[in-house]
Design a protein around this motif. Structure first.
Motif, PDB file in Angstrom:
ATOM      1  N   LYS A   1       0.831  -1.191   0.000  1.00 26.22           N
ATOM      2  CA  LYS A   1       0.000   0.000   0.000  1.00 26.22           C
ATOM      3  C   LYS A   1       0.874   1.253   0.000  1.00 26.22           C
ATOM      4  O   LYS A   1       0.631   2.202  -0.741  1.00 26.22           O
ATOM      5  CB  LYS A   1      -0.921  -0.008   1.234  1.00 26.22           C
ATOM      6  N   GLN A   2       1.944   1.175   0.816  1.00 23.34           N
ATOM      7  CA  GLN A   2       2.863   2.326   0.856  1.00 23.34           C
ATOM      8  C   GLN A   2       3.468   2.593  -0.522  1.00 23.34           C
ATOM      9  O   GLN A   2       3.602   3.735  -0.951  1.00 23.34           O
ATOM     10  CB  GLN A   2       3.995   2.038   1.853  1.00 23.34           C
ATOM     11  N   LEU A   3       3.793   1.514  -1.225  1.00 28.39           N
ATOM     12  CA  LEU A   3       4.367   1.664  -2.571  1.00 28.39           C
ATOM     13  C   LEU A   3       3.384   2.334  -3.523  1.00 28.39           C
ATOM     14  O   LEU A   3       3.744   3.204  -4.315  1.00 28.39           O
ATOM     15  CB  LEU A   3       4.752   0.295  -3.134  1.00 28.39           C
ATOM     16  N   ARG A   4       2.125   1.903  -3.371  1.00 27.41           N
ATOM     17  CA  ARG A   4       1.103   2.510  -4.244  1.00 27.41           C
ATOM     18  C   ARG A   4       0.953   3.985  -3.934  1.00 27.41           C
ATOM     19  O   ARG A   4       0.816   4.814  -4.826  1.00 27.41           O
ATOM     20  CB  ARG A   4      -0.238   1.784  -4.057  1.00 27.41           C
ATOM     21  N   ASP A   5       0.982   4.325  -2.646  1.00 26.59           N
ATOM     22  CA  ASP A   5       0.925   5.741  -2.262  1.00 26.59           C
ATOM     23  C   ASP A   5       2.082   6.501  -2.859  1.00 26.59           C
ATOM     24  O   ASP A   5       1.930   7.612  -3.378  1.00 26.59           O
ATOM     25  CB  ASP A   5       0.970   5.875  -0.732  1.00 26.59           C
ATOM     26  N   LEU A   6       3.250   5.875  -2.805  1.00 27.69           N
ATOM     27  CA  LEU A   6       4.445   6.521  -3.338  1.00 27.69           C
ATOM     28  C   LEU A   6       4.302   6.778  -4.842  1.00 27.69           C
ATOM     29  O   LEU A   6       4.680   7.832  -5.346  1.00 27.69           O
ATOM     30  CB  LEU A   6       5.652   5.623  -3.065  1.00 27.69           C
ATOM     31  N   ASP A   7       3.715   5.798  -5.516  1.00 24.67           N
ATOM     32  CA  ASP A   7       3.475   5.957  -6.952  1.00 24.67           C
ATOM     33  C   ASP A   7       2.621   7.183  -7.218  1.00 24.67           C
ATOM     34  O   ASP A   7       2.880   7.965  -8.134  1.00 24.67           O
ATOM     35  CB  ASP A   7       2.731   4.721  -7.504  1.00 24.67           C
ATOM     36  N   ARG A   8       1.568   7.333  -6.375  1.00 24.03           N
ATOM     37  CA  ARG A   8       0.680   8.492  -6.542  1.00 24.03           C
ATOM     38  C   ARG A   8       1.452   9.787  -6.304  1.00 24.03           C
ATOM     39  O   ARG A   8       1.343  10.737  -7.062  1.00 24.03           O
ATOM     40  CB  ARG A   8      -0.505   8.370  -5.581  1.00 24.03           C
ATOM     41  N   GLN A   9       2.246   9.745  -5.249  1.00 26.50           N
ATOM     42  CA  GLN A   9       3.051  10.949  -4.939  1.00 26.50           C
ATOM     43  C   GLN A   9       4.015  11.274  -6.083  1.00 26.50           C
ATOM     44  O   GLN A   9       4.257  12.424  -6.410  1.00 26.50           O
ATOM     45  CB  GLN A   9       3.861  10.725  -3.655  1.00 26.50           C
ATOM     46  N   TRP A  10       4.556  10.211  -6.679  1.00 26.02           N
ATOM     47  CA  TRP A  10       5.502  10.384  -7.799  1.00 26.02           C
ATOM     48  C   TRP A  10       4.818  11.129  -8.944  1.00 26.02           C
ATOM     49  O   TRP A  10       5.387  12.053  -9.534  1.00 26.02           O
ATOM     50  CB  TRP A  10       6.006   9.008  -8.226  1.00 26.02           C
ATOM     51  N   ILE A  11       3.566  10.757  -9.200  1.00 30.34           N
ATOM     52  CA  ILE A  11       2.840  11.428 -10.280  1.00 30.34           C
ATOM     53  C   ILE A  11       2.652  12.905  -9.947  1.00 30.34           C
ATOM     54  O   ILE A  11       2.873  13.781 -10.786  1.00 30.34           O
ATOM     55  CB  ILE A  11       1.489  10.722 -10.544  1.00 30.34           C
ATOM     56  N   ASP A  12       2.267  13.171  -8.703  1.00 29.21           N
ATOM     57  CA  ASP A  12       2.130  14.575  -8.278  1.00 29.21           C
ATOM     58  C   ASP A  12       3.454  15.310  -8.423  1.00 29.21           C
ATOM     59  O   ASP A  12       3.513  16.435  -8.923  1.00 29.21           O
ATOM     60  CB  ASP A  12       1.703  14.636  -6.803  1.00 29.21           C
ATOM     61  N   PHE A  13       4.496  14.610  -7.986  1.00 30.26           N
ATOM     62  CA  PHE A  13       5.835  15.186  -8.010  1.00 30.26           C
ATOM     63  C   PHE A  13       6.230  15.571  -9.439  1.00 30.26           C
ATOM     64  O   PHE A  13       6.684  16.681  -9.725  1.00 30.26           O
ATOM     65  CB  PHE A  13       6.805  14.142  -7.433  1.00 30.26           C
ATOM     66  N   ILE A  14       5.948  14.657 -10.355  1.00 32.07           N
ATOM     67  CA  ILE A  14       6.289  14.914 -11.762  1.00 32.07           C
ATOM     68  C   ILE A  14       5.481  16.070 -12.303  1.00 32.07           C
ATOM     69  O   ILE A  14       5.984  16.931 -13.016  1.00 32.07           O
ATOM     70  CB  ILE A  14       6.040  13.644 -12.603  1.00 32.07           C
ATOM     71  N   ASN A  15       4.187  16.091 -11.902  1.00 31.93           N
ATOM     72  CA  ASN A  15       3.339  17.172 -12.398  1.00 31.93           C
ATOM     73  C   ASN A  15       3.870  18.532 -11.966  1.00 31.93           C
ATOM     74  O   ASN A  15       3.723  19.512 -12.689  1.00 31.93           O
ATOM     75  CB  ASN A  15       1.903  16.990 -11.896  1.00 31.93           C
TER      76      ASN A  15
END
Lengths: 512, 372
Positions: free
Chosen positions: A327-341
């Motif tokens: 779950k933490q990894l999935r959260d990180l993935d979401r954060q990564w997308i925000d980060f890239i944006n």
């Protein structure tokens, strides 16, 4: 003497021999021996002696060999002389004077049909006229000799006899066009990368569709503004190429004289030159790319976080905790997308290789679609790399820009760190750059080719789809209710089926 | 003495024809919509049924030939017509299926499709000639070939695939259609010419000797062996050699067949009729074949950079053209009504086979997308 020469050159048997010889030679030109190759190629493939034989006998280029050309000339001569010799007689027999009354001598001939009807003359006459109409003759002429004898005559399809002349004229026109093309024609190809231009083509070797060493200077320049691919709108065949096209400007003396789109099956014509879309490919470079500018520290943080969770996940055995890490990894993935944006983006295009950012500027020096194996780029396997010169704080140095952060981080240590450059640049998305393969040909006489072949087709249709036919009938009263009918016919071709049809229409097949 | 001109002013009575065509069209449209709307009957199944019906028809033709039974012959003709209608439905369904997939193209773009389309055209032409000349003798040679082609065609890839960009042109309709009409006509001409040769040897009562039987068997074996080697071999000079032997043994086989099949001549129609059927078939096809080459040139002038590239298909089409041009001259002016012109047609047909199959399967070139 002249007559003899004409009849020798126009001899049909000779003509047939030419045609068959030409056919057999054409077979030689389309065998396994590839046409239009260089001597070296044959030498390598077949060895010295066969290569020499191929070379001496022109088997490498049969269709341009002296013997092939000679045969074509002989055919042309035969066509001309045969037409001169034969046509006047044909014309005379079709359009000259015809005896419309069935001559007495023809009555006894076996080919003349003789029937006796049990009708009176008037009724028989109507019946026979009707039969001739049904046979496809529009007009029937009746000549009443006396009370007891009537002659009928009908004719159709006279025009069919012109077929031979028309066809032969067409062949000659065609051959003139083909001759002009083969002597004055030029054909070659050029590959132009998007955004560039060319004013020459690489000429094909004679007899092949492969460019040789010669070039041909075009009287104009082709500028490829844009190249694009079109795909099938189909779920099942997504990605299947439907068509491709080049948006070009034609430039002469510094001025655009024509611009438009060249597409497969839609060539462009410029000053007698036809430009065709024949192929395309990737140049191996990047056309456009979106670049991401990360702060080195932030990116490193993010990646370390991910790596730590991954390590924990790998060593953990408890299912519940595993789920937690996932779950933490999935959260990180979401954060990564925000980060890239939120990450600033740069636009690169091959047209403007210099890009400015807040405190530095980039000048792209080189790009490649796949730095590990450039050949794979043609199969859509990409590993893009951009090499750019950086201008930062008055310092100039080169950095590699990749798509993979795991390559970018170690590369940073090597290339950017020594200059205290705080950024890591990654490729977000990119488009490959294409080249357009254009074929250019210049064939004077093409109009004659079309004219000639259309005339040949019309001529053969005239000759074979219409038939010249004549019917002569003599109707003679024998007794009050007995009438003799004699019918003779002429059919330039398909005599058998016409004969059958006459017999059927006359009621002979049904034993009336 | 007076002259009167009778002019034909009456119009033909078309009602019967209209009714017949109407019923046939309704049947075809009905079957097509049934198969498309149900979505269960694919074109391949329809073609398989057609192949089966052609096979039955071929059997009937052979029976009527040996038992001289008019009724069986009529059944054969009827079955041929039913097979032809089935194929008509199949062609429409295949076209519509490609449309539903978003990649519409007419059903004559690859080898499988051509092996369905070609028999369709030639059966149409054959039925016309049968009606015109009222003889089923040629069908005995012709229908087995048709049935074989349709059934054998299913060995190739039957999928509907999108067209490569170069084929997307309206010339595809005209050029390919014309080519196939040509193929069909020349095939009928071959059937008639071959029958002519047999009839001739029967009429002249040429003695059949042991050597002819031996030659018949030997050339048949050679044709099969080298045919196999040629069609399956690598594309190199050895295979080319096999190909030459294959062609020669085919011609040899034709030669010996004329002697061995002599008894068949008994039931064939007259020599002059067979000769004329051959000529009529060539006469119908030749202008269309010429047009097809011209249309191909016009297409090439839009897609390939020139009206003529000496591509193998083009060259072989020209070879076929030259052979039949020679035949026409020999037949009409040279007075070679008999043997010579019949042999030119047989040789021309072998060239036609190479043009159709040989080029697709063996010679690389611009036309090679039709390989599968």
């Amino acid at each position: 003497m002249i007559k003899k020469v004409v009849s020798f050159l126009g001899n049909v048997k000779l003509g047939v021999a030419y045609l068959i010889a030409l056919a057999i030679l054409s077979v030689l030109g389309s065998t396994y021996i590839k046409q239009g190759e260089t001597y070296i190629t044959y030498y390598k493939e077949y060895g010295e002696i066969p290569a020499k034989i191929i070379w001496i006998t022109w088997l490498n280029n049969v269709f341009h060999a002296w013997y092939y050309q000679l045969l074509i000339v002989l055919v042309a001569i035969a066509v001309i002389f045969a037409t001169i010799e034969r046509f006047p007689a044909i014309y005379k027999s079709a359009y000259g004077k015809v005896e419309k009354k069935l001559p007495e001598g023809a009555l006894k001939k076996p080919s003349t049909i003789h029937i006796t009807y049990d009708f009176e003359l008037k009724k028989t006459l109507d019946y026979i006229v009707n039969v001739i109409h049904r046979l496809g003759f529009r007009k029937v002429e009746a000549i009443k000799e006396n009370e007891n004898t009537v002659y009928l005559y009908a004719e159709k399809g006279k025009i069919s006899r012109l077929g031979m002349l028309v066809t032969h004229v067409g062949i000659i026109v065609f051959l003139i066009g083909a001759f002009m093309g083969s002597v004055l024609g030029v054909r070659g190809q050029i590959e132009i990368p998007e955004g560039e231009s060319a004013d020459y083509i690489r000429k094909y070797r004679e007899g092949s569709l492969v460019p040789g060493d010669e070039t041909y200077k075009l009287p104009f320049t082709i500028l490829l503004k844009k190249f694009s691919l079109e795909f099938y709108d189909s779920k099942e065949f997504a990605g299947a190429v439907k068509s491709y096209k080049s948006d070009v400007d034609i430039i002469k003396n510094g001025k655009v004289i024509k611009s438009g789109i060249i597409e497969v099956n839609k060539p462009m014509e410029v000053e007698g030159h036809r430009i065709f879309q024949t192929s395309y490919g990737k140049t191996g470079e990047i056309k456009e790319a979106k670049l991401l500018v990360f702060k080195y520290d932030e990116l490193l943080d993010f990646m370390n976080k991910g790596m730590m969770i991954n390590q924990k996940l790998a060593s953990e055995t408890d299912e519940n905790k595993k789920k937690e890490y996932e779950k933490q990894l999935r959260d990180l993935d979401r954060q990564w997308i925000d980060f890239i944006n939120k990450t600033p983006k740069l636009e690169y295009s091959y047209r403007n290789p210099t890009i400015k950012f807040n405190d530095f500027s980039l000048k792209v020096k080189n790009t490649t679609l796949n730095y590990k194996n450039p050949m794979l780029a043609q199969q859509d396997v990409y590993d893009p790399l951009i090499v750019a010169g950086v201008d930062f704080n008055g310092k100039n140095f080169d950095i590699p820009i990749t798509r993979d952060p795991f390559v970018a981080i170690p590369a940073y240590d090597r290339f950017s760190k020594p200059f205290n450059f705080p950024y890591v640049i990654l490729i977000d998305s990119f488009e490959p750059r294409y080249f357009s393969g254009l074929q250019v040909s210049y064939f004077p006489g093409t109009d004659l080719i079309w004219l000639g072949t259309v005339v040949v087709v019309l001529g053969t249709m005239l000759a074979f789809y219409t038939v010249h036919r004549r019917v002569w009938v003599k109707i003679e009263k024998r007794e009050d209710n007995k009438t003799d009918v004699y019918l003779a016919f002429y059919s330039q071709k398909f005599k058998e089926s016409f004969h059958e049809k006459i017999k059927e229409e006359l009621g002979l097949n049904r034993n009336v | 003495m007076e002259t009167v001109v009778f002019e034909n002013k009456s119009k033909n009575n078309y009602l019967e024809t209209f009714l017949f065509v109407g019923v046939i069209l309704t049947l075809v449209v009905g079957a097509v919509s049934l198969s498309i709307l149900s979505g269960k009957v694919s074109n391949v199944l329809i073609f398989q049924i057609a192949g089966f019906v052609y096979g039955l028809s071929a059997l009937m033709y052979i029976f009527q030939f040996f038992f001289k039974n008019e009724k069986i012959g009529k059944v054969g003709t009827l079955l041929a017509f039913v097979g032809w209608l089935t194929e008509t439905v199949g062609l429409f369904v295949r076209g519509l299926e490609s449309y539903q997939m978003g990649i519409f193209h007419p059903p004559w773009t690859n080898l499988y499709e051509s092996l369905m389309f070609f028999p369709w055209l030639s059966v149409g032409l054959y039925l016309y000639i049968e009606k015109e000349y009222k003889t089923r003798a040629i069908g005995t040679f012709f229908m087995p070939i048709v049935a074989f082609l349709v059934i054998w065609g299913h060995k190739f890839n039957t999928d509907i695939n999108p067209l490569v960009p170069a084929l997307r042109s309206y010339w595809l309709y005209l050029h390919v259609l014309a080519s196939f009409v040509g193929y069909a006509g020349f095939t009928v001409a071959f059937g008639a010419s071959f029958a002519f040769l047999i009839k001739e040897s029967f009429n002249k009562n040429k003695p059949t000797e042991v050597i002819h039987y031996l030659g018949f068997v030997a050339t048949l074996l050679l044709s099969v062996i080298f045919g196999y080697l040629t069609l399956t071999g690598a594309k190199d000079i050895k295979t080319m050699f096999f190909g030459v032997i294959f062609i020669l043994s085919l011609l040899g086989f034709a030669f010996f067949s004329v002697y061995v099949l002599k008894p068949v001549g008994k039931v064939l129609p007259s020599e002059s009729l067979l000769s004329e059927i051959a000529f009529k078939a060539v006469a119908i096809s030749f202008p269309i074949w010429t047009a097809s080459i011209m249309l191909g040139g016009a297409w090439a002038n839009e897609a390939w950079g020139s009206y003529w590239s000496w591509d193998p298909k083009e060259t072989w089409a020209l070879i076929v053209w030259l052979f039949f041009a020679a035949y026409i001259h020999g037949r009409t002016i040279g007075k070679w009504k008999g043997t010579t012109s019949a042999w030119i047609v047989v040789a021309g047909f072998v060239m036609l086979l190479i043009c159709y199959f040989g080029v697709n399967l063996y010679f690389p070139g611009l036309h090679s997308y039709a390989t599968e």
